[in-house]
Design an enzyme around this catalytic site. Structure first.
Site, PDB file in Angstrom:
ATOM      1  N   ARG A  81       0.826  -1.222   0.000  1.00  0.00           N
ATOM      2  CA  ARG A  81       0.000   0.000   0.000  1.00  0.00           C
ATOM      3  C   ARG A  81       0.848   1.254   0.000  1.00  0.00           C
ATOM      4  NH1 ARG A  81      -4.840   0.263   1.469  1.00  0.00           N
ATOM      5  NH2 ARG A  81      -4.632   2.229   2.581  1.00  0.00           N
ATOM      6  N   ASP A 115      -4.832   7.235   5.874  1.00  0.00           N
ATOM      7  CA  ASP A 115      -5.340   6.120   6.660  1.00  0.00           C
ATOM      8  C   ASP A 115      -5.141   6.333   8.149  1.00  0.00           C
ATOM      9  OD1 ASP A 115      -6.016   4.687   4.424  1.00  0.00           O
ATOM     10  OD2 ASP A 115      -4.231   3.429   4.435  1.00  0.00           O
TER      11      ASP A 115
END
Ligand code: JCH
Length: 226
Positions: free
Chosen positions: A154, A169
């Site tokens: 990611r 996030d």
């Protein structure tokens, strides 16, 4: 980013590695993976790599010789030996800070055990980074290796469609709060309405509402983060 996975069960990884996000990253040469079957370094005619624990006790232990020789052979592949990681319940606990540290290194060898784990001399000789994905006992290192790959890719630029999303996030170093609630169409489902403010078009007010939701959620669910 290159991952070499060392395991007795390489087939566990094939479905996960074929998953679309990762498959595209592999096609685009952002991520490279290689699977290595530790059993191929067994010198036993039946391919055994485990034996009974000295001192007695339940279960079996993975032998040092096939594991150490497999790791050394894989380290010789590619240009750098890479960062050797052993998945183990007794390792440093994985968190987003550690994930961010790990992605600074371009090659990782992920050593996955089975049975009750490895002969201690594997660690004594190879001095791997020992990582635990959490305080619970799995049946082997494979699931942990997939967690590591999944959390690391990611952060590889270009792997996610949207570069910003991984930075925003929860748990990324710039964000210590839990995510705010998200909604999509339809505006009403089973009598539950999307909060009016999200339909207002007032971007400042929406940002303030989301920040407030994040704070409240973190207070209620994860006050340890505050
Ligand atoms: C593993 C096992 C009983 C190990 C064998 C290899 C990692 N976070 C995390 N939880 N569990 C693991 C993990 C990683 C590698 C292996 N096992 C099974 C079973 C043990 O001691 C009581 C140790 C578990």
């Amino acid at each position: 980013m290159r991952f070499d996975v060392l395991t007795l069960f390489p087939e566990i990884f094939t479905s996960y590695l074929g998953q679309s996000l990762l498959h595209k990253a592999i096609e685009n040469e952002l991520v490279e993976t290689a699977l290595h079957d530790i059993r191929q370094w067994s010198d036993d005619k039946h391919g055994r790599v485990d034996d009974r624990p000295f001192g007695g006790g339940p279960g079996m232990v993975m032998q040092a010789k096939p594991v150490v020789e497999c790791v050394e052979a894989v380290q010789q592949l590619g240009d750098a030996p890479g960062n050797l990681i052993m998945l183990t319940p007794t390792g440093r606990k994985l968190d987003q800070r550690l994930v961010e540290e790990l992605v600074q290194t371009p090659r990782h060898l992920l050593l996955c055990g089975r049975y009750e784990g490895f002969d201690q001399r594997v660690s004594d000789i190879l001095k791997p980074m020992e990582i635990s994905i959490g305080d619970y006992i799995l049946n082997g290192g494979e699931v942990g290796a997939m967690v590591l790959i999944d959390s690391m890719i990611r952060l590889v630029p270009g792997v996610l469609g949207d570069e910003q999303s991984s930075q925003e996030d929860s748990f990324s170093s710039g964000n210590r709060l839990l995510e705010f609630p998200q909604y999509t169409r339809p505006r009403e489902f089973r009598n539950l309405e999307v909060p009016e403010i999200l339909l207002s078009g007032d971007h400042q007010a929406i940002a303030r509402w989301r920040e407030q939701q994040s704070l409240e959620r973190t207070q209620e669910r994860r006050s340890d983060l505050l």
